[in-house]
Design a protein around this motif. Structure first.
Motif, mmCIF file in Angstrom:
data_model
loop_
_atom_site.group_PDB
_atom_site.id
_atom_site.type_symbol
_atom_site.label_atom_id
_atom_site.label_comp_id
_atom_site.label_asym_id
_atom_site.label_seq_id
_atom_site.Cartn_x
_atom_site.Cartn_y
_atom_site.Cartn_z
ATOM 1 N N GLU A 53 -27.590 -12.291 -14.529
ATOM 2 C CA GLU A 53 -28.029 -11.432 -13.431
ATOM 3 C C GLU A 53 -28.691 -10.141 -13.902
ATOM 4 O O GLU A 53 -29.517 -9.567 -13.195
ATOM 5 C CB GLU A 53 -26.851 -11.115 -12.506
ATOM 6 C CG GLU A 53 -26.375 -12.324 -11.713
ATOM 7 C CD GLU A 53 -25.374 -11.950 -10.638
ATOM 8 O OE1 GLU A 53 -25.694 -11.079 -9.801
ATOM 9 O OE2 GLU A 53 -24.273 -12.527 -10.633
ATOM 10 N N GLU A 95 -32.284 -10.388 -3.862
ATOM 11 C CA GLU A 95 -31.644 -10.994 -2.675
ATOM 12 C C GLU A 95 -32.504 -10.864 -1.428
ATOM 13 O O GLU A 95 -32.305 -11.583 -0.443
ATOM 14 C CB GLU A 95 -30.276 -10.346 -2.393
ATOM 15 C CG GLU A 95 -29.252 -10.498 -3.489
ATOM 16 C CD GLU A 95 -29.161 -9.242 -4.335
ATOM 17 O OE1 GLU A 95 -30.193 -8.547 -4.472
ATOM 18 O OE2 GLU A 95 -28.068 -8.956 -4.855
ATOM 19 N N LEU A 128 -27.349 -18.033 -2.075
ATOM 20 C CA LEU A 128 -28.694 -17.604 -1.677
ATOM 21 C C LEU A 128 -29.387 -18.663 -0.815
ATOM 22 O O LEU A 128 -30.577 -18.525 -0.494
ATOM 23 C CB LEU A 128 -29.539 -17.334 -2.927
ATOM 24 C CG LEU A 128 -29.075 -16.170 -3.813
ATOM 25 C CD1 LEU A 128 -29.778 -16.214 -5.162
ATOM 26 C CD2 LEU A 128 -29.326 -14.836 -3.135
#
Length: 215
Positions: free
Chosen positions: A141, A149, A184
């Motif tokens: 990440e 996002e 997601l």
């Protein structure tokens, strides 16, 4: 036109709007490594295999340095990784301008460090990519843009696989990817094979079949 990454190509059977497959090799390897897959993949694909930008001694290349301390703890040079992420994203644009390919049908295929970067490119620049084949890697990440996002990732589709006895990248790291992608709402497939840090024949045929349905 000199593109920003050294690369080799296998032309498509299509003269225009060919689906594009870009291969990103692992740490310490080069553009010839994954290119061995090319002759077995669909002929309509325009295939580009790129060389990572950081030469290693005595041979091979890396997308970013992996540093070791006296206790053999290792850590990634995230700044270099982010630079390589952006270089790959830029290379996609260059390749789409240079070659007779469809910029709306781009697949990234990565192995190991190349997979980690493929995740980072796809999630930071989702508008540049459609499919991702993520072999023997994991989601890092800290290499993905902070605001990822909020981007439209609804079209992305991932094939992820890992060796269940991988001695280089623990399989537990790879197993986190499906949940990360599910959170997601990104389409994904995950498979494990009883091998170490490599691609088993059945792994190759599975991702080949997956890709054939999507190009």
């Amino acid at each position: 036109m000199n593109l920003s990454l050294h690369h080799i190509t296998r032309p498509s059977s299509l003269k225009v709007n060919a689906p594009l497959l870009i291969m990103c090799h692992g740490y310490g390897s080069d553009e010839n490594d994954l290119f061995s897959f090319a002759q077995e993949l669909p002929e309509e694909l325009f295939i580009i295999s790129v060389r990572a930008p950081y030469p290693m001694q005595p041979y091979g290349n890396a997308w970013y340095a992996i540093n070791f301390d006296a206790n053999q703890n290792k850590w990634n040079d995230v700044e270099q990784a982010v630079g390589s992420r952006d270089t790959i994203a830029n290379f996609i644009d260059e390749a789409c301008a240079e070659y007779p390919v469809d910029k709306n049908n781009v697949t990234l295929l990565g192995f190991s460090q190349g997979t980690i970067l493929s995740y980072a490119v796809a999630l930071t620049y989702p508008e540049k990519v459609k499919n991702i084949i993520a072999l023997s890697g994991y989601v890092s990440e800290d290499m993905i843009a902070d605001n990822f996002e909020h981007k439209d990732v609804s079209h992305l589709d991932f094939y992820c696989s890992h060796g269940s006895v991988d001695q280089v990248i623990p399989v537990d790291w790879a197993r986190k990817a499906p949940q990360f992608l599910n959170n997601l709402n990104i389409k994904n497939t995950y498979s494990e094979f009883p091998v170490g840090h490599g691609v088993a024949p059945q792994n190759f045929y599975e991702f080949k079949s997956w890709l054939e349905k999507r190009i």
